[in-house]
Design an enzyme around this catalytic site. Sequence first.
Site, short mmCIF file in Angstrom:
data_model
loop_
_atom_site.label_atom_id
_atom_site.label_comp_id
_atom_site.label_asym_id
_atom_site.label_seq_id
_atom_site.Cartn_x
_atom_site.Cartn_y
_atom_site.Cartn_z
N GLY A 16 0.63 -1.12 0.09
CA GLY A 16 0.07 0.24 0.15
C GLY A 16 0.77 1.23 0.08
N ASN B 93 1.33 3.28 -2.38
CA ASN B 93 0.78 4.33 -3.37
C ASN B 93 -0.69 4.79 -2.20
OD1 ASN B 93 1.40 4.84 -6.36
ND2 ASN B 93 1.68 2.67 -6.12
N ARG C 271 -6.84 -7.92 -7.69
CA ARG C 271 -8.12 -8.62 -8.17
C ARG C 271 -8.72 -7.94 -9.45
NH1 ARG C 271 -7.09 -13.29 -6.72
NH2 ARG C 271 -9.12 -13.73 -7.31
N HIS D 227 -1.29 2.08 -12.72
CA HIS D 227 -0.66 0.75 -13.61
C HIS D 227 0.81 1.10 -14.11
CE1 HIS D 227 -0.72 -2.93 -15.66
NE2 HIS D 227 0.11 -2.18 -16.71
N THR E 161 -12.41 1.18 -16.74
CA THR E 161 -13.67 0.79 -17.56
C THR E 161 -13.44 -0.72 -17.39
OG1 THR E 161 -12.18 0.80 -19.32
CG2 THR E 161 -13.45 2.75 -19.03
N ASP F 207 -7.21 -2.61 -17.60
CA ASP F 207 -5.95 -1.42 -17.71
C ASP F 207 -6.39 -0.76 -19.02
OD1 ASP F 207 -4.69 -2.30 -15.32
OD2 ASP F 207 -3.58 -4.03 -16.87
C1 GAR Z 1 2.10 -0.56 -7.93
O1 GAR Z 1 3.43 -0.75 -8.63
C2 GAR Z 1 1.14 -0.41 -8.78
O2 GAR Z 1 1.20 0.29 -9.72
C3 GAR Z 1 0.82 -1.87 -9.16
O3 GAR Z 1 1.22 -2.79 -7.86
C4 GAR Z 1 2.18 -1.98 -7.13
C5 GAR Z 1 1.15 -1.67 -5.74
O4 GAR Z 1 2.51 -1.15 -4.79
N1 GAR Z 1 -0.46 -2.33 -9.48
C6 GAR Z 1 -0.52 -3.05 -10.50
O5 GAR Z 1 0.11 -3.85 -11.15
C7 GAR Z 1 -2.01 -3.37 -10.83
N2 GAR Z 1 -2.25 -3.99 -12.12
P1 GAR Z 1 1.95 -0.66 -3.37
O6 GAR Z 1 0.99 -1.59 -2.89
O7 GAR Z 1 3.22 -0.30 -2.67
O8 GAR Z 1 1.27 0.70 -4.05
#
Ligand code: GAR
Length: 196
Positions: A13, A15, A92, A110, A142, A146
Amino acid sequence: MTKRVGIFVSGGGSNMRALVNDMTGDHPARPAVVVSNNADAGGIAWARAQGIATEVIDHRPYGRERASFETAITQALAPHALDIICLAGFMRVLTEGFVAPWAGRMLNIHPSLLPKYKGLHTHARALEAGDTEHGCTVHLVTPALDDGPVLGQARVAVHPDDTPETLAARVLVQEHRLYPAVLRRFAGRNTDPLML
Ligand code: GAR
């Protein structure tokens, strides 16, 4: 009026933390709930420690019953009266049944320069392709995976000695700049793409 944001995470988490940490002062939104399919997600513990409401809906008991899993999420969200959902490393796939009612109000980050490299293993795929530039994208969600209108992108140079891990780490730094900046604009009704 201040917008109420729900943030969906599956792992650490980072982000989500960047988004929460930015939602102070004159920011037009506030975190209302952090949602996870994984009770052990580091992001859930951190959100609780911040005093942010959390909801955990484990996907595993639902097996292939995606619609039932999504109904459970919808029910858990109801009391939080959300205006915006931010997917932040939520691993998910959400079906049209969940996505459609949130059209124009659900964002995702993404780790690639979409439309390149939808799906998984984006950093390895960028390296295999010999790309000299890589990055991340925030887009409206959508039903197609992605896909959806781009709200912002941040770019990094690919170094000759990069591995998927070193590249992922450099992109993640940019994710932490891009997502808060896009959410701040989006909550203020600015959907012009932000290019960092
Ligand atoms: C991030 O790099 C995000 O862009 C990616 O997972 C990571 C989560 O990191 N998301 C995807 O790949 C979605 N398809 P975080 O839990 O440290 O934010």
